[in-house]
Scaffold this motif. Structure first.
Motif, PDB file in Angstrom:
ATOM      1  N   UNK A   1      -9.038   7.831   6.040  1.00 31.57           N
ATOM      2  CA  UNK A   1      -8.065   7.569   4.989  1.00 31.57           C
ATOM      3  C   UNK A   1      -6.713   8.141   5.359  1.00 31.57           C
ATOM      4  N   UNK A   2      -5.669   7.524   4.775  1.00 31.43           N
ATOM      5  CA  UNK A   2      -4.304   7.970   4.978  1.00 31.43           C
ATOM      6  C   UNK A   2      -3.833   8.679   3.712  1.00 31.43           C
ATOM      7  N   UNK A   3      -3.156   9.786   3.897  1.00 29.54           N
ATOM      8  CA  UNK A   3      -2.652  10.564   2.765  1.00 29.54           C
ATOM      9  C   UNK A   3      -1.140  10.707   2.871  1.00 29.54           C
ATOM     10  N   UNK A  33       2.615  -1.188   8.005  1.00 32.04           N
ATOM     11  CA  UNK A  33       3.829  -1.195   7.189  1.00 32.04           C
ATOM     12  C   UNK A  33       3.892   0.044   6.296  1.00 32.04           C
ATOM     13  N   UNK A  34       5.103   0.541   6.123  1.00 27.32           N
ATOM     14  CA  UNK A  34       5.329   1.656   5.195  1.00 27.32           C
ATOM     15  C   UNK A  34       6.495   1.280   4.291  1.00 27.32           C
ATOM     16  N   UNK A  96       4.398   4.313   0.187  1.00 30.42           N
ATOM     17  CA  UNK A  96       3.246   3.450   0.406  1.00 30.42           C
ATOM     18  C   UNK A  96       3.019   3.293   1.892  1.00 30.42           C
ATOM     19  N   UNK A  97       1.765   3.377   2.285  1.00 28.09           N
ATOM     20  CA  UNK A  97       1.399   3.182   3.689  1.00 28.09           C
ATOM     21  C   UNK A  97       0.216   2.236   3.758  1.00 28.09           C
ATOM     22  N   UNK A  98       0.296   1.291   4.665  1.00 28.09           N
ATOM     23  CA  UNK A  98      -0.771   0.320   4.820  1.00 28.09           C
ATOM     24  C   UNK A  98      -1.512   0.572   6.137  1.00 28.09           C
ATOM     25  N   UNK A  99      -2.832   0.461   6.054  1.00 25.71           N
ATOM     26  CA  UNK A  99      -3.648   0.579   7.254  1.00 25.71           C
ATOM     27  C   UNK A  99      -4.799  -0.403   7.119  1.00 25.71           C
ATOM     28  N   UNK A 100      -4.900  -1.317   8.063  1.00 21.97           N
ATOM     29  CA  UNK A 100      -5.861  -2.415   7.989  1.00 21.97           C
ATOM     30  C   UNK A 100      -5.602  -3.165   6.677  1.00 21.97           C
ATOM     31  N   UNK A 101      -6.545  -3.291   5.804  1.00 18.49           N
ATOM     32  CA  UNK A 101      -6.331  -4.008   4.540  1.00 18.49           C
ATOM     33  C   UNK A 101      -6.155  -3.076   3.355  1.00 18.49           C
ATOM     34  N   UNK A 102      -5.905  -1.804   3.634  1.00 21.25           N
ATOM     35  CA  UNK A 102      -5.838  -0.813   2.551  1.00 21.25           C
ATOM     36  C   UNK A 102      -4.404  -0.368   2.293  1.00 21.25           C
ATOM     37  N   UNK A 103      -4.141  -0.085   1.023  1.00 17.82           N
ATOM     38  CA  UNK A 103      -2.865   0.483   0.586  1.00 17.82           C
ATOM     39  C   UNK A 103      -3.081   1.923   0.158  1.00 17.82           C
ATOM     40  N   UNK A 104      -2.233   2.805   0.616  1.00 15.27           N
ATOM     41  CA  UNK A 104      -2.325   4.207   0.240  1.00 15.27           C
ATOM     42  C   UNK A 104      -1.005   4.637  -0.395  1.00 15.27           C
ATOM     43  N   UNK A 105      -1.125   5.412  -1.473  1.00 15.30           N
ATOM     44  CA  UNK A 105       0.053   5.839  -2.227  1.00 15.30           C
ATOM     45  C   UNK A 105       0.182   7.353  -2.248  1.00 15.30           C
ATOM     46  N   UNK A 106       1.417   7.811  -2.208  1.00 21.01           N
ATOM     47  CA  UNK A 106       1.674   9.219  -2.417  1.00 21.01           C
ATOM     48  C   UNK A 106       1.705   9.534  -3.896  1.00 21.01           C
ATOM     49  N   UNK A 107       1.880  10.824  -4.203  1.00 24.23           N
ATOM     50  CA  UNK A 107       1.902  11.272  -5.595  1.00 24.23           C
ATOM     51  C   UNK A 107       3.228  10.985  -6.275  1.00 24.23           C
ATOM     52  N   UNK A 108       4.256  10.742  -5.504  1.00 24.99           N
ATOM     53  CA  UNK A 108       5.562  10.440  -6.080  1.00 24.99           C
ATOM     54  C   UNK A 108       6.479  11.645  -6.093  1.00 24.99           C
ATOM     55  N   UNK A 109       7.773  11.373  -6.017  1.00 21.54           N
ATOM     56  CA  UNK A 109       8.781  12.420  -6.105  1.00 21.54           C
ATOM     57  C   UNK A 109       9.887  11.943  -7.038  1.00 21.54           C
ATOM     58  N   UNK A 110      10.307  12.818  -7.935  1.00 18.66           N
ATOM     59  CA  UNK A 110      11.289  12.445  -8.944  1.00 18.66           C
ATOM     60  C   UNK A 110      12.695  12.465  -8.364  1.00 18.66           C
TER      61      UNK A 110
END
Length: 115
Positions: A1-3, A33-34, A96-110
């Motif tokens: 997994x990507x974090x 893609x990011x 957002x970071x994509x790897x293979x067919x998965x989307x990974x999200x960060x926690x966000x920054x204000x």
């Protein structure tokens, strides 16, 4: 997994600048893609800017000419340079970071831009 982990948000006056960073760790495989998305209160999450692994970019019309996205593939890190910030740029910014067919999200920054 990507974090993905974002950093660099904060409070700035209109016309100012901020630089966001996002490091995507946790996987031995390459990251595709990011991009950066944002979500303002009461609004849907929207794409701000995206960058492919080979460097092609896309921007929302509202940020063209003001924001610049870049990446360092060796570090699996994406950056967002934000200039001439406006109060309407206020939002939580998500990586957002994509790897293979998965989307990974960060926690966000204000990001908050005061008038």
């Amino acid at each position: 997994q990507v974090h993905p982990v974002e950093s660099g948000g904060g409070l700035v006056q209109a016309g100012g600048s901020l630089r966001l960073s996002c490091a995507a760790s946790g996987s031995i495989f390459i990251v595709g893609d990011m991009g950066w998305y944002r979500q303002a209160p009461g609004k849907q999450r929207e794409l701000v800017a995206g960058i492919a692994r080979r460097g092609s970019t896309t921007y929302a019309d509202s940020v063209k000419g003001r924001f610049t996205i870049s990446r360092d593939n060796a570090k699996n890190t994406v950056y967002l340079e934000m200039n001439s910030l406006k109060p309407e740029d206020t939002a939580v910014y998500y990586c957002n970071a994509k790897q293979f067919d998965n989307n990974y999200w960060g926690q966000g920054t204000q990001v908050t831009v005061s008038a």
